[in-house]
Design a protein around this motif. Structure first.
Motif, PDB file in Angstrom:
ATOM      1  N   VAL A 153       7.411   7.917  -1.652  1.00 37.46           N
ATOM      2  CA  VAL A 153       7.136   6.504  -1.416  1.00 37.46           C
ATOM      3  C   VAL A 153       8.100   5.668  -2.263  1.00 37.46           C
ATOM      4  O   VAL A 153       8.246   5.925  -3.452  1.00 37.46           O
ATOM      5  CB  VAL A 153       5.675   6.164  -1.799  1.00 37.46           C
ATOM      6  N   GLU A 155       0.854  -1.196   0.000  1.00 38.58           N
ATOM      7  CA  GLU A 155       0.000   0.000   0.000  1.00 38.58           C
ATOM      8  C   GLU A 155       0.884   1.237   0.000  1.00 38.58           C
ATOM      9  O   GLU A 155       1.808   1.336   0.811  1.00 38.58           O
ATOM     10  CB  GLU A 155      -0.919  -0.002   1.218  1.00 38.58           C
ATOM     11  N   TRP A 170      -1.805   2.441   5.015  1.00 38.87           N
ATOM     12  CA  TRP A 170      -0.778   1.477   5.412  1.00 38.87           C
ATOM     13  C   TRP A 170      -0.666   1.398   6.932  1.00 38.87           C
ATOM     14  O   TRP A 170      -0.563   0.312   7.491  1.00 38.87           O
ATOM     15  CB  TRP A 170       0.561   1.849   4.779  1.00 38.87           C
ATOM     16  N   LEU A 222       0.127   6.443   3.150  1.00 43.13           N
ATOM     17  CA  LEU A 222       0.632   6.308   4.519  1.00 43.13           C
ATOM     18  C   LEU A 222      -0.473   6.001   5.524  1.00 43.13           C
ATOM     19  O   LEU A 222      -0.346   5.089   6.345  1.00 43.13           O
ATOM     20  CB  LEU A 222       1.378   7.580   4.942  1.00 43.13           C
ATOM     21  N   ARG A 282       4.925  -0.553   2.702  1.00 40.40           N
ATOM     22  CA  ARG A 282       4.498   0.727   2.137  1.00 40.40           C
ATOM     23  C   ARG A 282       5.378   1.017   0.933  1.00 40.40           C
ATOM     24  O   ARG A 282       6.576   1.268   1.058  1.00 40.40           O
ATOM     25  CB  ARG A 282       4.604   1.856   3.149  1.00 40.40           C
TER      26      ARG A 282
END
Length: 146
Positions: free
Chosen positions: A98, A49, A55, A52, A75
């Motif tokens: 990310v 995922e 996750w 944030l 994540r």
């Protein structure tokens, strides 16, 4: 529903000691993984995922339900190896922080179910799972609804 139906179809052809392996890209809050861990002894799940908040909730649910041995939550943005630099999302402030990964970098065995629910970029996830498909994937569920 598609996830449970696909898992049930795979289970109907599995041996009695079956311990399914599931990867979900776009796991959101992890509801499919949490259901599988509660319903199927020995299941092994990987949930990916990027968001944030989602996750974090997913992680908390894994711990609260004591599913750490069954579910790993990462994540990241899943795609193909050339996707790791996020060139597709240059305008996004959220996704620029990310890490990117290819599924082949984090999973190295056959899969029972690959579920993808990321609202765009599904083809990149599939490109990043070439080796996994060579090893064997029994069912693929792609959700295109939002």
């Amino acid at each position: 529903r598609e996830f449970r139906n696909s898992l049930a179809q795979v289970a109907s052809q599995a041996p009695s000691h079956w311990q399914p392996r599931i990867v979900e890209v776009g796991a959101h809050f992890g509801d499919c993984m949490l259901w599988a861990a509660a319903a199927i002894p020995g299941v092994r799940c990987l949930g990916i995922e990027a968001d944030l908040g989602r996750w974090q909730r997913f992680q908390r649910s894994v711990v609260a339900n004591n599913f750490q041995d069954n579910i790993q939550a990462i994540r990241a943005l899943a795609g193909s190896s050339e996707y790791k630099d996020h060139t597709e999302f240059e305008g996004s402030q959220l996704l620029s922080f990310v890490p990117g990964l290819a599924l082949d970098d984090v999973w190295s065995e056959p899969l029972d179910v690959l579920k993808i629910h990321i609202n765009g970029g599904e083809h990149l996830v599939l490109k990043g799972a070439r080796r996994i498909f060579e090893l064997g994937v029994k069912a693929v569920v792609v959700s295109c609804k939002n």
